[in-house]
Design a protein around this motif. Sequence first.
Motif, PDB file in Angstrom:
ATOM      1  N   VAL A 212      34.602  30.454  37.633  1.00  0.00           N
ATOM      2  CA  VAL A 212      34.864  30.215  36.260  1.00  0.00           C
ATOM      3  C   VAL A 212      34.653  31.702  35.763  1.00  0.00           C
ATOM      4  N   ASP A 213      33.551  32.441  36.092  1.00  0.00           N
ATOM      5  CA  ASP A 213      33.158  33.837  35.772  1.00  0.00           C
ATOM      6  C   ASP A 213      33.445  34.750  37.171  1.00  0.00           C
ATOM      7  N   ARG A 214      34.803  35.179  37.360  1.00  0.00           N
ATOM      8  CA  ARG A 214      34.967  36.073  38.329  1.00  0.00           C
ATOM      9  C   ARG A 214      34.072  37.160  38.478  1.00  0.00           C
ATOM     10  N   GLU A 215      33.962  37.870  36.992  1.00  0.00           N
ATOM     11  CA  GLU A 215      33.183  39.258  37.049  1.00  0.00           C
ATOM     12  C   GLU A 215      32.013  39.021  37.573  1.00  0.00           C
ATOM     13  N   ALA A 216      31.250  38.022  37.007  1.00  0.00           N
ATOM     14  CA  ALA A 216      29.850  37.998  37.494  1.00  0.00           C
ATOM     15  C   ALA A 216      29.635  37.557  38.868  1.00  0.00           C
ATOM     16  N   LEU A 217      30.786  36.880  39.594  1.00  0.00           N
ATOM     17  CA  LEU A 217      30.464  36.725  41.008  1.00  0.00           C
ATOM     18  C   LEU A 217      30.748  37.828  41.811  1.00  0.00           C
ATOM     19  N   GLU A 218      31.664  38.624  41.248  1.00  0.00           N
ATOM     20  CA  GLU A 218      31.931  40.057  41.946  1.00  0.00           C
ATOM     21  C   GLU A 218      30.510  40.934  41.866  1.00  0.00           C
ATOM     22  N   ALA A 219      29.745  40.579  40.527  1.00  0.00           N
ATOM     23  CA  ALA A 219      28.516  41.427  40.536  1.00  0.00           C
ATOM     24  C   ALA A 219      27.613  40.791  41.538  1.00  0.00           C
ATOM     25  N   ARG A 220      27.452  39.517  41.726  1.00  0.00           N
ATOM     26  CA  ARG A 220      26.587  38.999  42.802  1.00  0.00           C
ATOM     27  C   ARG A 220      27.118  39.397  44.076  1.00  0.00           C
ATOM     28  N   ALA A 221      28.236  39.411  44.301  1.00  0.00           N
ATOM     29  CA  ALA A 221      28.809  39.736  45.768  1.00  0.00           C
ATOM     30  C   ALA A 221      28.354  41.202  46.085  1.00  0.00           C
ATOM     31  N   SER A 222      28.289  42.152  44.928  1.00  0.00           N
ATOM     32  CA  SER A 222      27.834  43.433  45.498  1.00  0.00           C
ATOM     33  C   SER A 222      26.523  43.538  45.827  1.00  0.00           C
ATOM     34  N   VAL A 223      25.265  42.496  45.487  1.00  0.00           N
ATOM     35  CA  VAL A 223      24.011  42.721  45.452  1.00  0.00           C
ATOM     36  C   VAL A 223      23.561  42.659  47.178  1.00  0.00           C
TER      37      VAL A 223
END
Length: 224
Positions: A212-223
Amino acid sequence: MADADMKSSWIDAVSSLAGLEPAARALIEDLQPFTIEAGRTLFAPGAPCMGFVVVLSGVVRVGLNAQSGRALVLYRVAREEVCVQTTLCLMAGLEYSAEGVTESPVTLVMIPAARFERLMALSHVFRGFVFARFGQRMQDISRLLETVAFARVDSRIAQILIARAGADNRLAATHQTLAEEIGSAREVVSRQLQAFAKAGLVRLGRGEIELVDREALEARASVT
């Protein structure tokens, strides 16, 4: 490519082998491709290696399975790729320590162990094919080990969701499948997915996940 076409020219269908020296080509040109249905186990821990597999189409999933029920996908072997497990077994005389399962129907050619040894000694082209892809695969495994050892679970789950989602931001996957991809327990993955859903990052369905929120998931993935 149809099976009939691959049977008559499978060597030329593999771009990295198309330049095989005449003597090397003569060693394997009589070998015939065959197709194996999805879900078949090609090798298992403790089994001897009978030959070197050249995948012409389809995907083989290679992973580890623990007695506890936990599993980890190490890598996948697709067209023009090599299996680290098989290469190590052939070159070092070892038995398999992982399991290989066809994830889709797979068409392949099996080069018997004795011919593999002769090809490695005889052909510069074949050695280059094996070693170049072996090195690439080892890099993949090193990155996987680094991720499993040091990345947070939420980051690893976000990474696999992004990697496997289609253009419509959906992927067909069970919680167990995702657990095997990241080397975690199904319960851990389920809790994290529920947390993602509660935060509005994903929408969970039966056997399907929508981003639903790919941008937020991408931020999580970079952590990390």
